[in-house]
Design an enzyme around this catalytic site. Sequence first.
Site, PDB file in Angstrom:
ATOM      1  N   SER A 113      28.793  48.524  35.064  1.00  0.00           N
ATOM      2  CA  SER A 113      29.075  49.056  33.920  1.00  0.00           C
ATOM      3  C   SER A 113      27.949  49.705  32.675  1.00  0.00           C
ATOM      4  O   SER A 113      27.586  50.793  33.259  1.00  0.00           O
ATOM      5  CB  SER A 113      29.687  47.800  32.991  1.00  0.00           C
ATOM      6  OG  SER A 113      30.126  48.003  31.862  1.00  0.00           O
ATOM      7  N   HIS A 114      27.456  49.057  32.002  1.00  0.00           N
ATOM      8  CA  HIS A 114      26.420  49.534  30.710  1.00  0.00           C
ATOM      9  C   HIS A 114      25.322  49.389  31.183  1.00  0.00           C
ATOM     10  O   HIS A 114      24.256  49.732  30.418  1.00  0.00           O
ATOM     11  CB  HIS A 114      27.037  48.769  29.614  1.00  0.00           C
ATOM     12  CG  HIS A 114      26.758  47.419  29.524  1.00  0.00           C
ATOM     13  ND1 HIS A 114      28.232  46.684  30.171  1.00  0.00           N
ATOM     14  CD2 HIS A 114      26.179  46.328  29.331  1.00  0.00           C
ATOM     15  CE1 HIS A 114      27.979  45.441  30.237  1.00  0.00           C
ATOM     16  NE2 HIS A 114      26.685  45.221  29.665  1.00  0.00           N
ATOM     17  N   ASP A 278      30.875  53.971  27.792  1.00  0.00           N
ATOM     18  CA  ASP A 278      29.853  53.286  28.688  1.00  0.00           C
ATOM     19  C   ASP A 278      29.870  53.731  30.018  1.00  0.00           C
ATOM     20  O   ASP A 278      30.601  54.975  30.385  1.00  0.00           O
ATOM     21  CB  ASP A 278      29.857  51.935  28.703  1.00  0.00           C
ATOM     22  CG  ASP A 278      30.967  51.299  29.721  1.00  0.00           C
ATOM     23  OD1 ASP A 278      32.052  51.976  29.698  1.00  0.00           O
ATOM     24  OD2 ASP A 278      31.003  50.078  30.322  1.00  0.00           O
ATOM     25  N   ASP A 280      31.116  52.954  32.956  1.00  0.00           N
ATOM     26  CA  ASP A 280      32.294  53.089  33.880  1.00  0.00           C
ATOM     27  C   ASP A 280      33.395  53.220  33.185  1.00  0.00           C
ATOM     28  O   ASP A 280      34.474  53.242  33.421  1.00  0.00           O
ATOM     29  CB  ASP A 280      32.431  51.822  34.733  1.00  0.00           C
ATOM     30  CG  ASP A 280      32.464  50.437  33.929  1.00  0.00           C
ATOM     31  OD1 ASP A 280      31.914  50.579  32.752  1.00  0.00           O
ATOM     32  OD2 ASP A 280      33.164  49.583  34.133  1.00  0.00           O
ATOM     33  N   ASP A 282      34.932  52.091  30.495  1.00  0.00           N
ATOM     34  CA  ASP A 282      35.814  50.772  29.971  1.00  0.00           C
ATOM     35  C   ASP A 282      35.443  50.569  28.364  1.00  0.00           C
ATOM     36  O   ASP A 282      36.315  49.901  27.777  1.00  0.00           O
ATOM     37  CB  ASP A 282      36.285  49.780  30.880  1.00  0.00           C
ATOM     38  CG  ASP A 282      34.788  48.951  30.995  1.00  0.00           C
ATOM     39  OD1 ASP A 282      33.570  49.401  30.566  1.00  0.00           O
ATOM     40  OD2 ASP A 282      34.937  47.771  31.709  1.00  0.00           O
ATOM     41  N   ARG A 283      34.227  50.746  28.075  1.00  0.00           N
ATOM     42  CA  ARG A 283      33.883  50.495  26.513  1.00  0.00           C
ATOM     43  C   ARG A 283      34.265  51.659  25.720  1.00  0.00           C
ATOM     44  O   ARG A 283      34.057  52.688  26.244  1.00  0.00           O
ATOM     45  CB  ARG A 283      32.384  49.787  26.391  1.00  0.00           C
ATOM     46  CG  ARG A 283      32.232  48.744  27.103  1.00  0.00           C
ATOM     47  CD  ARG A 283      30.837  48.167  27.128  1.00  0.00           C
ATOM     48  NE  ARG A 283      30.636  46.888  27.548  1.00  0.00           N
ATOM     49  CZ  ARG A 283      29.819  46.007  27.351  1.00  0.00           C
ATOM     50  NH1 ARG A 283      28.824  46.417  26.715  1.00  0.00           N
ATOM     51  NH2 ARG A 283      29.875  44.720  27.923  1.00  0.00           N
ATOM     52  N   LYS A 377      39.999  47.136  30.338  1.00  0.00           N
ATOM     53  CA  LYS A 377      39.812  47.602  28.983  1.00  0.00           C
ATOM     54  C   LYS A 377      39.541  49.145  29.208  1.00  0.00           C
ATOM     55  O   LYS A 377      39.136  49.724  30.362  1.00  0.00           O
ATOM     56  CB  LYS A 377      38.448  47.167  28.369  1.00  0.00           C
ATOM     57  CG  LYS A 377      37.240  47.199  28.972  1.00  0.00           C
ATOM     58  CD  LYS A 377      36.164  46.243  28.121  1.00  0.00           C
ATOM     59  CE  LYS A 377      35.038  46.287  29.006  1.00  0.00           C
ATOM     60  NZ  LYS A 377      34.580  44.624  29.229  1.00  0.00           N
TER      61      LYS A 377
HETATM   62  C1  G1P Z   1      29.684  41.331  28.725  1.00  0.00           C
HETATM   63  C2  G1P Z   1      30.388  41.031  27.323  1.00  0.00           C
HETATM   64  C3  G1P Z   1      31.805  40.768  27.609  1.00  0.00           C
HETATM   65  C4  G1P Z   1      32.546  41.652  28.511  1.00  0.00           C
HETATM   66  C5  G1P Z   1      31.641  42.084  29.903  1.00  0.00           C
HETATM   67  C6  G1P Z   1      32.045  43.170  30.885  1.00  0.00           C
HETATM   68  O1  G1P Z   1      29.519  39.895  29.394  1.00  0.00           O
HETATM   69  O2  G1P Z   1      30.105  40.114  26.555  1.00  0.00           O
HETATM   70  O3  G1P Z   1      32.660  40.770  26.498  1.00  0.00           O
HETATM   71  O4  G1P Z   1      33.803  41.630  29.281  1.00  0.00           O
HETATM   72  O5  G1P Z   1      30.143  42.173  29.395  1.00  0.00           O
HETATM   73  O6  G1P Z   1      31.841  44.323  30.100  1.00  0.00           O
HETATM   74  P1  G1P Z   1      28.553  38.945  29.275  1.00  0.00           P
HETATM   75  O7  G1P Z   1      27.232  39.591  29.556  1.00  0.00           O
HETATM   76  O8  G1P Z   1      28.240  38.383  27.919  1.00  0.00           O
HETATM   77  O9  G1P Z   1      28.904  37.803  30.165  1.00  0.00           O
HETATM   78 ZN    ZN Z   2      31.891  48.939  31.547  1.00  0.00          ZN
END
Ligand code: G1P
Ligand code: ZN
Length: 544
Positions: A113-114, A278, A280, A282-283, A377
């Site tokens: 992801s990010h 982000d 991948d 989804d954000r 998302k």
């Molecule tokens: C974080 C975000 C959460 C999101 C997840 C995946 O998770 O807070 O809302 O669904 O990334 O993108 P966390 O690191 O808080 O467990």
């Molecule tokens: Zn992501």
Amino acid sequence: MDIRTVITSPFGDQRPGTSGLRKKVSVFQQPHYLENFIQATFDALSDYAGGTLVLGGDGRYYNPAAIQIILKMAAANGVGRVLIGQDGILSTPAASCVIRKHQAFGGIILSASHNPGGPEGDFGVKYNTANGGPAPEKVTEAIYRRSTELTQYRIAVAPDIPLDRRAHHRLSGMAVEVIDPVADYAQLMEALFDFNRIHALFNSGLFHMRFDAMHAVTGPYARAILEERLGALPGTVMRGTPLEDFGGGHPDPNLTYADELVTIMNRSSAPDFGAASDGDGDRNMILGSHFFVTPSDSLAVLTANATLIPGYADGLAGVARSMPTSAAVDRVAGAMGIPCFETPTGWKFFGNLMDAGKVTLCGEESFGTGSNHVREKDGLWAVLFWLNLLAVRRESVEEIVRQHWAVYGRNFYSRHDYEAVNAAAAHDLMAALRTRLPSLPGETFGAYTVATADDFSYTDPVDHSVSGGQGLRILFQDGARIVFRLSGTGTEGATLRLYVERYVRERSAHQQDTQVAVAELLTIAERIAGIRRRTGRDAPTVIT
Ligand code: G1P
Ligand code: ZN
């Protein structure tokens, strides 16, 4: 078919977190590490023989090597067909879309992801089920259990499949189709949004936008949809080429990491609309000229305006938000007379609600918004929703949000992250706080009196499964709240997240700066939890 059985032994650390298994690249590169997890995944599934699997990722470092391994293991484990994005690319929402559209039994998404990428960065593997959504806890736990007892894995001995061109291949009897990663997704977006109207908005010459793809996966999607189909000026998409290390950046669309876009949006000649996505895809982050829309407010605004959008013109079945997300959407749902669900953090909890037809839109404070069009998302979806809204209302982003607050009141909201803190210190802080919770109700801190305090637990209204330990909540009598949670996606030490929220009805007070508005709650949080003393940190790493 030439299948090799490789003897291996379990790794003890393959329990998927909030969103799949995430580790440093070097961890995944250990001999057998990826293979074990993939074998554990196949072993935990049933009834997939001969079925279709979707495979793709965000283009980060180690994606190409991982994809070839997974293809060969899929063939050896009896998968019938794999649909894979060209160059191994599939954004998370596009993967969800492809799984649903082509009736795959599931999908494997390669992404962290990010989190930053590159040889020193992070890598991740996530399994999604037939509904297109992240595997629920019972599946991820089965994968984990299997990973702890694994003694062998199966892999086909075959040459690598070229992924640079759309084509059909065979790999030890399994079909491999290299597909256009954008086509199915773009078609779905066109079915939901009024592309003609958005095109007219861009064509008017009066409206300008910048989209920051952060050198991550959304670049090709944004160029194809925004610039080629919707007529946004070439150059609207910045940092549009996916790079394996995201250009050295941190592909998280927030005010800290998308600072280049934020600077552009704060110039005197700023574009009307700015957005980012982000690693991948989804954000999403939504910006107006000199204006930031919090993800929680974005969800509330989209809900209130949904019937202006063709795909949602018939109304919404309900909405859902994760527990730490602000309650702004609750007020809209209340006014609309539709149900609003509060789930634990992580998209996987929305899937059951959407499958059961209970919710149409959902979102999280962590820059995640989406709907039942897929089961993830969806960053670009949120951007297109806003574009459609702007094309219909012909008002600025700031005007739309300020009007929203005028009608519903404003939920001042902020999240403070303490990243990579000492794991033992973070766990001790949470343990001490958990012990303190029962004595808090009735206690007064300045202007605030505690109404209730608990460790959030969720009973899924569809399958009645219970997920406990989802965050410590301190709820005050006036509706303000403080929430503490440990991240389930970090790969270094622990990340402590502190969420604070306060509702303000009076319109005259809506102008305040958010950090000023929540300052007293932050002081109370420090007093109750002793973050400084316990973590040795004077300030958070990221504030949103
Ligand atoms: C974080 C975000 C959460 C999101 C997840 C995946 O998770 O807070 O809302 O669904 O990334 O993108 P966390 O690191 O808080 O467990
Ligand atoms: Zn992501």
